[in-house]
Design an enzyme around this catalytic site. Structure first.
Site, PDB file in Angstrom:
ATOM      1  N   HIS A  41       0.845  -1.190   0.000  1.00 23.54           N
ATOM      2  CA  HIS A  41       0.000   0.000   0.000  1.00 23.54           C
ATOM      3  C   HIS A  41       0.884   1.244   0.000  1.00 23.54           C
ATOM      4  O   HIS A  41       1.836   1.340   0.764  1.00 23.54           O
ATOM      5  CB  HIS A  41      -0.897  -0.008   1.249  1.00 23.54           C
ATOM      6  CG  HIS A  41      -1.576   1.295   1.526  1.00 23.54           C
ATOM      7  ND1 HIS A  41      -1.252   2.079   2.614  1.00 23.54           N
ATOM      8  CD2 HIS A  41      -2.554   1.956   0.854  1.00 23.54           C
ATOM      9  CE1 HIS A  41      -2.007   3.160   2.611  1.00 23.54           C
ATOM     10  NE2 HIS A  41      -2.803   3.117   1.547  1.00 23.54           N
ATOM     11  N   HIS A 120       2.390  11.277  -0.309  1.00 22.44           N
ATOM     12  CA  HIS A 120       1.533  10.893   0.818  1.00 22.44           C
ATOM     13  C   HIS A 120       1.828  11.866   1.953  1.00 22.44           C
ATOM     14  O   HIS A 120       2.686  11.614   2.792  1.00 22.44           O
ATOM     15  CB  HIS A 120       1.782   9.450   1.256  1.00 22.44           C
ATOM     16  CG  HIS A 120       0.729   8.927   2.194  1.00 22.44           C
ATOM     17  ND1 HIS A 120       1.026   8.131   3.285  1.00 22.44           N
ATOM     18  CD2 HIS A 120      -0.616   9.091   2.210  1.00 22.44           C
ATOM     19  CE1 HIS A 120      -0.092   7.818   3.920  1.00 22.44           C
ATOM     20  NE2 HIS A 120      -1.101   8.391   3.288  1.00 22.44           N
TER      21      HIS A 120
END
Length: 322
Positions: A41, A120
């Site tokens: 992920h 992110h």
């Protein structure tokens, strides 16, 4: 020793850098979407850039954007410790058995170049092109391994940047790119020299037969392991998608949670939750109608026995549980 025990032992002992090429021949003709495949992920977060000159990604709340302007020494380390989901490089992830990479693409604001990055919380120091070149080099050294690349999110990309990215994918992987087809198995991919399945979460994908449509990602959006498990158990009753799909056993932490746990990091949350999540994974059966598993994506993939746990689930297919 029983046949079942032999199978379990053999799958647990597969070399992780070449586990697909080392699988028992009985699994070579199983569609890849019926296999259990370990995934990463938010795969490229090991190189987030917390330096002052790099901006905060535009998906962050306005409050953080404003605070970052005046409190960089405080905000950058904070974003970094909650933004990193993987500590291993892409090569190290592939070496330890990962075969699905969740790639979230961005063009940095006010960047006049066509360079693309991952993000992110913060943007990465490495470009998309450089990481894909690393994947290509790894594949050249592992000709029987297959990697699923999921390109998604595309923050800040205009049509020209999409065109450039697709061109980069083609130029790097060339004949290794598997076009969309009804069934893919290890045997069929090996026979044709295909090693890359590239899914692309954008409407432009319909114009390119060598790109696969977006692979569904089951995301629970929960910060507690038990809540995530309950949601996935409910979804299992609705049946699985017909092709590839991802079960994301990654927990979500929002700004409220982060502010109330100032001394923790995302890794602390993951390590606390791992035993319960991996226990649930071990109880699943790949390939069945009610299975919640095909690709299983997690955070900090090298921790505990996540990858071996997923690969070993394929024993059910050898034992006729499919």
């Amino acid at each position: 020793m029983s046949i079942v025990s032999d199978v379990q032992s053999s799958l647990k002992e597969l070399p992780l850098d070449s586990w697909m090429g080392s699988m028992p021949s009985a699994l070579w003709d199983v569609p890849l979407w019926n296999l259990a495949i370990p995934g990463s992920h938010n795969a490229i977060t090991y190189c987030l850039d917390k330096s002052d000159h790099s901006p905060v990604d535009l998906a962050q709340p306005d409050l953080l954007q404003k605070m970052d302007k005046y409190m960089k020494p405080l905000i950058r380390p904070f974003l970094h410790k909650w933004g990193v989901t993987q500590e291993l490089t892409v090569k190290e992830q592939l070496d330890c058995g990962v075969r699905y990479l969740d790639l979230r693409i961005a063009h940095r604001p006010n960047d006049t170049s066509a360079d693309l990055y991952f993000y992110h919380g913060l943007y990465t120091t490495l470009t998309v092109e450089s990481v894909l070149q690393d994947v290509r080099a790894w594949l050249d050294a592992h000709p029987k391994e297959v990697v699923i690349l999921s390109f998604s999110h595309f923050m800040g990309l205009n049509p020209d940047l999409h065109t450039g990215l697709i061109s980069t994918i083609r130029n790097i992987f060339t004949s290794k790119l598997c076009p969309t087809t009804k069934v893919v198995t290890l045997r069929s991919l090996w026979s044709l020299g295909y090693q890359v399945i590239a899914s692309y979460e954008h409407s432009i994908v319909h114009l390119h037969c060598d790109l696969w449509p977006h692979i569904p990602y089951w995301w629970a959006n929960k910060c507690k392991a038990q809540d995530l498990i309950e949601l996935f158990e409910h979804r299992k009753q609705q049946g699985r998608p017909g092709g590839f799909f991802v079960t994301g056993i990654n927990l979500t932490v929002d700004l409220r949670y982060i502010c109330s746990h100032p001394t923790e990091s995302l890794k602390d949350v993951v390590m606390f939750s791992n035993p319960a999540l991996q226990s649930w994974v071990r109880a699943q059966v790949p390939g069945s109608h009610t299975s919640s598993l095909n690709i299983v994506a997690g955070d900090f993939v090298s921790e505990s026995d996540f990858i071996t746990t997923v690969i070993t689930l394929n024993e059910h297919l050898l034992n006729g549980s499919m």
